[in-house]
Design an enzyme around this catalytic site. Sequence first.
Site, PDB file in Angstrom:
ATOM      1  N   TYR A 124       0.812  -1.216   0.000  1.00 21.24           N
ATOM      2  CA  TYR A 124       0.000   0.000   0.000  1.00 21.24           C
ATOM      3  C   TYR A 124       0.849   1.270   0.000  1.00 21.24           C
ATOM      4  O   TYR A 124       0.319   2.364   0.140  1.00 21.24           O
ATOM      5  CB  TYR A 124      -0.915   0.031   1.227  1.00 21.24           C
ATOM      6  CG  TYR A 124      -2.089  -0.918   1.169  1.00 21.24           C
ATOM      7  CD1 TYR A 124      -2.137  -1.956   0.247  1.00 21.24           C
ATOM      8  CD2 TYR A 124      -3.144  -0.771   2.046  1.00 21.24           C
ATOM      9  CE1 TYR A 124      -3.204  -2.827   0.211  1.00 21.24           C
ATOM     10  CE2 TYR A 124      -4.226  -1.629   2.020  1.00 21.24           C
ATOM     11  CZ  TYR A 124      -4.250  -2.658   1.102  1.00 21.24           C
ATOM     12  OH  TYR A 124      -5.313  -3.515   1.083  1.00 21.24           O
ATOM     13  N   LYS A 191       3.282 -13.759   5.785  1.00 21.97           N
ATOM     14  CA  LYS A 191       3.422 -14.899   4.870  1.00 21.97           C
ATOM     15  C   LYS A 191       4.924 -15.080   4.624  1.00 21.97           C
ATOM     16  O   LYS A 191       5.416 -15.017   3.490  1.00 21.97           O
ATOM     17  CB  LYS A 191       2.651 -14.570   3.572  1.00 21.97           C
ATOM     18  CG  LYS A 191       2.507 -15.722   2.616  1.00 21.97           C
ATOM     19  CD  LYS A 191       1.501 -16.756   3.046  1.00 21.97           C
ATOM     20  CE  LYS A 191       1.481 -17.913   2.074  1.00 21.97           C
ATOM     21  NZ  LYS A 191       0.725 -19.074   2.543  1.00 21.97           N
ATOM     22  N   ASP A 224      -2.726 -17.163   5.904  1.00 19.78           N
ATOM     23  CA  ASP A 224      -3.789 -18.068   5.427  1.00 19.78           C
ATOM     24  C   ASP A 224      -4.321 -18.911   6.581  1.00 19.78           C
ATOM     25  O   ASP A 224      -5.526 -19.061   6.772  1.00 19.78           O
ATOM     26  CB  ASP A 224      -3.300 -18.940   4.258  1.00 19.78           C
ATOM     27  CG  ASP A 224      -1.885 -19.441   4.435  1.00 19.78           C
ATOM     28  OD1 ASP A 224      -1.216 -19.068   5.424  1.00 19.78           O
ATOM     29  OD2 ASP A 224      -1.428 -20.237   3.587  1.00 19.78           O
ATOM     30  N   ASP A 248      -5.359  -4.807   6.652  1.00 20.70           N
ATOM     31  CA  ASP A 248      -6.572  -4.265   6.052  1.00 20.70           C
ATOM     32  C   ASP A 248      -7.619  -5.379   5.910  1.00 20.70           C
ATOM     33  O   ASP A 248      -8.779  -5.246   6.312  1.00 20.70           O
ATOM     34  CB  ASP A 248      -6.219  -3.684   4.676  1.00 20.70           C
ATOM     35  CG  ASP A 248      -7.362  -2.894   4.075  1.00 20.70           C
ATOM     36  OD1 ASP A 248      -8.330  -2.619   4.788  1.00 20.70           O
ATOM     37  OD2 ASP A 248      -7.276  -2.550   2.889  1.00 20.70           O
TER      38      ASP A 248
END
Length: 362
Positions: A124, A191, A224, A248
Amino acid sequence: MVHRVTFIPGDGVGPELSEATRRVLEGTGVQFDWDVQEAGADVIDRYGTPLPEPVLESVRSNGVAIKGPLTTPIGTGFRSVNVALRKQLDLYACLRPCKWYKGVRSRYQDVDLVIVRENHEDLYAGIEFEQGSAAAKQVIEFLNGLQDRRIREDSGISIKPISVTGTRRIARFAFDYARAYGRKKVTAVSKANIMKHTDGLFYAVSREVAMEYPEIEYDEYLVDNMCMQLVQKPENFDVLLLPNLYGDILSDLAAGLVGGLGVAPGANLGDQVAVFEATHGSAPKYKGQNKVNPMAMMFSGMLMLRHLNEGGAADRLERALAAVIGEGRSVTYDMKPNRDDPTAVGTSQVADAVIAKLEAAA
Ligand code: NAD
């Protein structure tokens, strides 16, 4: 003590929600000196921008602000007025407590977790190269020269920077918050098995910071897996620490666990400045109808009271809101079992009901 606070009513449904929130904040007995600042779509004609400089100056000088939502009008040059506000005031931490209150319609109960999201970095950061542009071509050629893997020539490119500095300060923020509010555990989410040099760095720096807070448990989940864990056992989590993009997404997921936008509060904080606001936007189609739910902004006001060291008033406001939710009578349409329920009340009537609870408890 009188607190001087910047008050940004916002636009769309913002002014109605802000007025309802101002009334309940004053109903706690805490004294405010409101510095009212207009921003958003309605001031563009006057200032040529939805985010006039006096607004930023006011927040910088008062250190604390509460704001209604701001519409990002198409074609202003801002990708988002709210993102511009966060950048210009260096509000690097986004705080989203997600707590379930009895009476809120949700598939879950007993959820009480806090999302801490980094606000400036990651995908972002806004470093993007449009597919087909000369800059994208240059970036692709440069990257193809650095490594064996080929990036297709017809790719668009978004860059994901995650720094030691940015991670250290958001991790410290999460642990300081945990310490200040008696939270037991901070869970870093990323991740890192795939993105070793960005998400891996996020873990490594968070781990280092965790060592400075031995009384607070620290663990790590891949994003995940965290999505699955949150829908199966949200009660297992306390403070979640996330980079921008995952933060987010998971803050919306977590808001969904506890009843959705109508009750999801938030704050954006930096080292010098704190801005409190609901998660939702300006819902322009409901503007001026005295219809939408002011509770998300009222809960944001509760967070502001805690930030101002008015913990007693914050507790009273939380109990009053919980009582109104629990009774289920003086609530807006979105909190009724059926959205067409004729007994739903309007924005300002919710404020009346909350103030009545505050007065009854006094
Ligand atoms: P939105 O949150 O304004 O509205 C989406 C829908 O959610 C609404 O139509 C309504 O059905 C529901 N909703 C939202 N707030 C509610 C409330 N308090 N009570 C009951 N229902 C509620 O999202 P959007 O339509 O994507 O955005 C509209 C504008 O708001 C855009 O210009 C966007 O940029 C801006 N926005 C501002 C902020 C902010 O100020 N922090 C945040 C998000 C979006």
